[in-house]
Design a protein around this motif. Structure first.
Motif, short mmCIF file in Angstrom:
data_model
loop_
_atom_site.label_atom_id
_atom_site.label_comp_id
_atom_site.label_asym_id
_atom_site.label_seq_id
_atom_site.Cartn_x
_atom_site.Cartn_y
_atom_site.Cartn_z
N PRO A 1 0.88 -1.25 0.07
CA PRO A 1 -0.11 0.18 0.08
C PRO A 1 0.76 1.46 -0.06
O PRO A 1 0.34 2.30 -0.06
N LEU A 2 2.19 1.26 0.40
CA LEU A 2 2.95 2.18 0.45
C LEU A 2 3.74 2.53 -0.81
O LEU A 2 4.18 3.91 -1.10
N ILE A 3 3.49 1.87 -1.82
CA ILE A 3 4.19 1.96 -3.17
C ILE A 3 3.28 2.69 -4.12
O ILE A 3 2.19 2.24 -4.62
N SER A 4 3.76 3.78 -4.63
CA SER A 4 2.76 4.63 -5.57
C SER A 4 3.11 4.60 -6.85
O SER A 4 2.06 4.45 -7.90
N ASN A 5 4.04 4.27 -7.35
CA ASN A 5 4.54 3.77 -8.69
C ASN A 5 4.18 2.51 -8.88
O ASN A 5 4.44 1.30 -8.57
N LYS A 6 3.29 2.33 -10.01
CA LYS A 6 2.44 1.06 -10.47
C LYS A 6 3.56 -0.08 -11.03
O LYS A 6 3.34 -1.08 -10.96
N THR A 7 4.55 0.45 -11.57
CA THR A 7 5.82 -0.38 -12.14
C THR A 7 6.40 -0.94 -10.96
O THR A 7 6.68 -2.17 -11.12
N TYR A 8 6.81 -0.22 -10.07
CA TYR A 8 7.48 -0.61 -8.97
C TYR A 8 6.51 -1.83 -8.41
O TYR A 8 7.03 -2.72 -7.82
N LEU A 9 5.28 -1.15 -8.24
CA LEU A 9 4.50 -2.13 -7.39
C LEU A 9 4.20 -3.31 -8.04
O LEU A 9 4.09 -4.71 -7.39
N GLU A 10 4.27 -3.58 -9.33
CA GLU A 10 4.00 -4.78 -10.10
C GLU A 10 5.40 -5.78 -9.73
O GLU A 10 5.40 -6.87 -9.43
N ALA A 11 6.60 -4.92 -9.90
CA ALA A 11 7.65 -5.79 -9.44
C ALA A 11 7.85 -6.27 -8.03
O ALA A 11 8.09 -7.43 -7.55
N ALA A 12 6.95 -5.55 -7.14
CA ALA A 12 7.15 -6.03 -5.60
C ALA A 12 6.06 -7.12 -5.70
O ALA A 12 6.22 -8.11 -4.94
N ALA A 13 5.04 -7.10 -6.24
CA ALA A 13 3.89 -8.03 -6.55
C ALA A 13 4.80 -9.62 -6.84
O ALA A 13 4.35 -10.56 -6.51
N GLY A 14 5.60 -9.45 -8.02
CA GLY A 14 6.18 -10.52 -8.26
C GLY A 14 7.48 -11.14 -7.45
O GLY A 14 7.28 -12.33 -7.31
N LEU A 15 7.91 -10.14 -6.72
CA LEU A 15 8.67 -10.72 -5.67
C LEU A 15 7.97 -11.35 -4.57
O LEU A 15 8.47 -12.47 -3.98
N LEU A 16 6.72 -10.73 -4.01
CA LEU A 16 6.02 -11.37 -3.09
C LEU A 16 5.75 -12.78 -3.37
O LEU A 16 5.53 -13.59 -2.56
N ALA A 17 4.90 -12.92 -4.62
CA ALA A 17 4.73 -14.12 -5.11
C ALA A 17 5.91 -15.17 -5.13
O ALA A 17 5.48 -16.44 -4.61
N VAL A 18 6.90 -15.08 -5.76
CA VAL A 18 8.13 -15.93 -5.38
C VAL A 18 8.37 -16.21 -3.90
O VAL A 18 8.53 -17.28 -3.49
#
Length: 317
Positions: A197-214
């Motif tokens: 919720p703290l990440i405003s940049n959606k490109t960064y957010l998508e990257a963080a989502a990928g890391l979370l999934a792994v």
């Protein structure tokens, strides 16, 4: 599909400078959107990166740098267990104070499938370090000082796995290795969930989502493997629960952390009543990695603290 205006605005809001914006586009694989170097270079600099006061929200780059500290820790833990060596020096440089690694050696795995699991996770964690360093560019933090020896003993003593004065060698055998991996993997999942919720940049957010999934896949592998070991050796269940209780004891008053269940019921996917993974703040994550319920800036697995502006644990004692 994101248009040029969106990508330009998003990267400008969150990256440190024009070079870092280009680095992130390349690392995230979105260069094909056609955002030219000239457009990126003329964007306004990130505000959050320079806002480091107590009232300032962390910038996206600060959040990813915090994640990079955790990825350094996991990569060193797994690489040393599977290869006998850690990250190459070229992957440990950056801003802040670069530290060495104490402890760690190759585990003599007796079970082929566990060895294969460990090797795959090690490769993933090394790739995470490389990705975040590339994405952050010149603002990427260096590897902080890491302890993979006394820290595990302290955690094991807190969990009652060994008595005061005794040593817990996480690399002595594959069971100890799995207990050590359990300490990290659930924390990584909840850390990325809390940061989202703290990440405003959606490109960064998508990257963080990928890391979370792994990280969630990794946690599932570790939890499932431990549960299978518990079928033959039920004490595994109580050992894992004891580690879970230590994490709960230092990260705040709520009872969120969960073990893997018992002989009659599995709990391989720790969720809330809605079937969702719970979140941890960066401060709570540091409570666990510093092995301290108090607000401190170093300890445990990071004896000199982490690099970056997000570096203080919470007041949970």
């Amino acid at each position: 599909m994101f248009d040029q205006g969106f990508i330009t605005s998003a990267i400008n809001r969150s990256a440190e400078n024009s070079s870092d914006r280009r680095n992130f586009l390349r690392a995230a694989g979105v260069a094909g959107f056609g955002v030219g170097a000239a457009m990126l270079a003329t964007g306004s600099p990130a505000l959050a990166a320079e806002s480091t006061g107590p009232a300032a929200a962390p910038s996206d780059a600060s959040i990813l740098n915090f994640a990079l500290n955790l990825e350094y820790l996991e990569a060193e833990f797994y690489l040393r267990a599977t290869t006998g060596s850690g990250l190459p020096d070229s992957m440990t440089t950056g801003t802040g104070t670069r530290g060495g690694v104490t402890g760690g050696r190759m585990v003599h795995f007796k079970t082929s499938i566990i060895k294969k699991y460990a090797a795959e996770i090690a490769a993933d964690e090394k790739a995470h370090v490389a990705f975040l360093r590339s994405a952050l560019g010149s603002v990427a933090v260096s590897r902080p000082k890491i302890n993979l020896d006394a820290s595990f003993t302290a955690a094991a003593q807190a969990a009652g796995l060994v008595k005061p004065g005794q040593k817990f060698d996480v690399y002595a055998n594959e069971a100890n290795f799995l207990f050590g991996a359990f300490i990290f993997e659930d924390v990584g999942v909840t850390a990325y969930k809390g940061a989202a919720p703290l990440i405003s940049n959606k490109t960064y957010l998508e990257a963080a989502a990928g890391l979370l999934a792994v990280e969630a896949y990794h946690a599932g592998v570790i939890r499932s493997t431990l549960y299978a070991l518990g079928v033959a050796l039920p004490s595994v269940y109580t050992t894992v629960q004891a580690i879970s209780d230590v994490r709960d004891a230092v990260d705040g008053p709520t009872d969120l952390d969960q073990g893997i269940g018992n002989a009659s019921k599995a709990n391989l996917v720790p969720t809330d009543a809605n079937g969702l993974v719970f979140s941890r703040s960066a401060a709570q994550v540091l409570n666990i990695t510093y092995l301290n319920a108090a607000p401190v800036r170093s300890g445990g697995f990071f004896p000199a603290g982490v690099n970056g502006v997000i570096n203080t644990s919470g007041a949970n004692g």
